[in-house]
Design an enzyme around this catalytic site. Structure first.
Site, PDB file in Angstrom:
ATOM      1  N   LYS A  86      -0.053  -3.484   5.705  1.00 35.78           N
ATOM      2  CA  LYS A  86      -0.769  -4.642   5.162  1.00 35.78           C
ATOM      3  C   LYS A  86      -0.664  -5.793   6.166  1.00 35.78           C
ATOM      4  CE  LYS A  86      -1.170  -6.191   0.367  1.00 35.78           C
ATOM      5  NZ  LYS A  86      -0.388  -6.511  -0.837  1.00 35.78           N
TER       6      LYS A  86
HETATM    7  O1  G3P Z   1      -0.107  -7.868  -3.791  1.00 34.48           O
HETATM    8  C1  G3P Z   1      -1.003  -8.915  -3.619  1.00 34.48           C
HETATM    9  C2  G3P Z   1      -1.448  -9.580  -4.890  1.00 34.48           C
HETATM   10  O2  G3P Z   1      -1.837  -8.621  -5.819  1.00 34.48           O
HETATM   11  C3  G3P Z   1      -0.519 -10.614  -5.421  1.00 34.48           C
HETATM   12  O3  G3P Z   1      -0.846 -11.055  -6.714  1.00 34.48           O
HETATM   13  O4  G3P Z   1      -0.305 -12.256  -8.795  1.00 34.48           O
HETATM   14  O5  G3P Z   1       0.985 -12.780  -6.697  1.00 34.48           O
HETATM   15  O6  G3P Z   1      -1.379 -13.483  -6.947  1.00 34.48           O
HETATM   16  P1  G3P Z   1      -0.362 -12.469  -7.324  1.00 34.48           P
END
Ligand code: G3P
Length: 222
Positions: A86
């Site tokens: 990533k």
């Molecule tokens: O893994 C990346 C993403 O899904 C993170 O989500 O909830 O931290 O904005 P969030």
């Protein structure tokens, strides 16, 4: 459509995999840091995740220069065949995506918040792109309309980068992602669990069983 779990928690991954609906996992430094308490061995933890999942597992670099991202990406890839590296959607990230593509290491471009970023990372060779819908909704933008636009633009030009809808906060995000034709939705386990919830299913099952228990079982043929 594929479902990924957005977690580094072993118990959640084991449970999700047992449901037969998990096609992969995504992590990020925040999710990994939640699991690595005390003397947890990072490599051992990640290898366990890789062995549980029959599909791609995204592991994020923490370096910020292109050269270091590539080196870190190569190290991460050595942990298992199903590792996807990533890479953040920065200019250095583009350079790293290009080199990793040349090395045939699969990549997922993360922290994507615009169609132009999605176009750039695809051109640089990203296998996956991760638009963050929840974080756009958080600032009063429409995260799902970004996914819609990326889908349209990728289809316009036959770009093969797979769209992972990320930063999912609730089941409606998953349904909308599916309707748009996003390739993948990655979600926290809590959202994954809610996908099967329906009060009419619970109510219906209760009524069936209540009625079943009212009858005299001695008259049944089996
Ligand atoms: O893994 C990346 C993403 O899904 C993170 O989500 O909830 O931290 O904005 P969030």
């Amino acid at each position: 459509m594929k479902f990924f779990l957005d977690t580094a928690n072993i118990a959640e991954i084991e449970e999700g995999v047992s449901w037969g609906c998990v096609d992969g996992v995504t992590t990020n430094p925040t999710l990994i840091s939640k699991e690595l308490t005390g003397n947890t061995d990072f490599k051992k933890h990640v290898r366990k995740i890789l062995s549980l999942v029959n599909g791609p597992v995204s592991l994020e670099v923490t370096a910020t220069s292109a050269k270091e991202m590539v080196e870190e990406g190569k190290r991460l890839k050595k942990l298992g065949d199903n590792v996807v590296v990533k890479i953040p959607a920065t200019v250095d990230g583009l350079k790293a995506l290009k080199v990793l593509r040349e090395l045939k290491i699969d990549t997922n471009a993360t922290l994507v918040f615009s169609v132009n970023q999605a176009l750039m990372v695809s051109k640089a060779g990203a296998n996956y792109v991760s638009p963050f819908v929840g974080r756009l909704d958080d600032i009063s933008e429409d995260g799902m309309s970004l996914v819609e636009d990326i889908r349209e633009v990728y289809d316009n030009f036959g770009l093969e980068t797979k769209i992972i809808v990320a930063s999912i906060r609730h089941p409606v995000h998953v349904k909308d992602a599916a309707l748009i034709g996003a390739d993948i939705a990655t979600m926290p386990f809590d959202v994954f669990r809610k996908l099967m919830n329906h009060p009419k299913t619970d109510e219906g099952l209760k009524r069936f069983l209540d009625d079943w228990h009212k009858i005299d079982k001695s008259k049944l043929m089996f």
